[in-house]
Design an enzyme around this catalytic site. Structure first.
Site, PDB file in Angstrom:
ATOM      1  N   TYR A 124       0.831  -1.207   0.000  1.00 15.09           N
ATOM      2  CA  TYR A 124       0.000   0.000   0.000  1.00 15.09           C
ATOM      3  C   TYR A 124       0.864   1.255   0.000  1.00 15.09           C
ATOM      4  CZ  TYR A 124      -3.622   3.330   1.388  1.00 15.09           C
ATOM      5  OH  TYR A 124      -4.474   4.403   1.431  1.00 15.09           O
ATOM      6  N   LYS A 128       1.635   3.954  -3.178  1.00 13.65           N
ATOM      7  CA  LYS A 128       1.355   5.381  -3.041  1.00 13.65           C
ATOM      8  C   LYS A 128       2.615   6.213  -3.279  1.00 13.65           C
ATOM      9  CE  LYS A 128      -3.002   4.985  -1.809  1.00 13.65           C
ATOM     10  NZ  LYS A 128      -4.096   5.428  -2.698  1.00 13.65           N
TER      11      LYS A 128
END
Length: 218
Positions: A124, A128
């Protein structure tokens, strides 16, 4: 007044952004690129386009020479699997950024995540971070990254991780603005980010997001 397009308009932050844009005196035209129609997009300023994110380049004419691109696209690994998560949070976001850059959009405002890091071991945060880096390399006149903590919102689906985090972090908001912000506050900060004359890349952490949200006016 400015013009803009939005991707991610049906998500937690994106839907709040659409509501604010509907009432905002700062924007005269807003193009929504989404897989389905957005109920909150009422009024003459909105243009809704149903899109295939795998062929987003086909929507070049819809976004040409707009002022701002707002990106609140995102899913979860739990909902879409690892490959599906990366496709949405990296590939689709980058498609939106390239579409904006290639068609003369000057500002890009991105919802990312606190602790985003392209060298992280966690998918994650790594994803990002990669997106932040790659959009930065497109050299928009202004690129503003929102890095919220926990996003406070009501979701259609139950997310245990968010629920557990909210139980722990919500009381902390009484003493610090570092840990969480509401979807509405993030959307307010996104609009505020487009109203400054500053150019270049800017990262707004959770404290800055809340600070800007308090200044927001339609």
């Amino acid at each position: 007044m400015s013009t803009a397009f939005v991707v991610g308009a049906t998500g937690a932050v994106g839907s709040e952004l659409v509501k604010l844009l509907a009432d905002s005196s700062k924007f005269s035209k807003v193009v929504l690129l989404a897989r389905r129609s957005v109920d909150a997009a009422s009024g003459d300023k909105f243009v809704q386009k149903t899109v295939d994110f795998d062929k987003l380049e086909e929507n070049s004419d819809d976004v040409r020479n707009l002022d701002v691109a707002f990106c609140a696209l995102g899913t979860t690994r739990g909902k879409s699997g690892a490959d599906g998560f990366y496709k949405v949070d990296h590939d689709y976001v980058m498609s939106a950024a390239k579409l904006a850059k290639e068609n003369g959009v000057k500002q890009f405002v991105l919802v990312s995540s606190g602790s985003a890091d392209d060298k992280s071991r966690f998918l994650y945060l790594k994803t990002k971070g990669e997106v932040e880096k790659e959009i930065g390399e497109l050299n928009f006149e202004k690129f503003v990254i929102m890095r919220p903590g926990l996003i406070e919102t009501k979701r259609d689906e139950f997310r245990f991780g968010e629920f557990a985090a909210s139980v722990v972090l919500k009381p902390l908001r009484l003493v610090s603005n570092k840990f969480s912000s509401s979807a509405t506050e993030i959307a307010q900060a996104m609009i505020n980010a487009t109203q400054t004359e500053e150019s270049g890349k800017h990262i707004w952490d959770n404290v800055k997001i809340i600070e800007e949200a308090k200044k927001y006016s339609a």
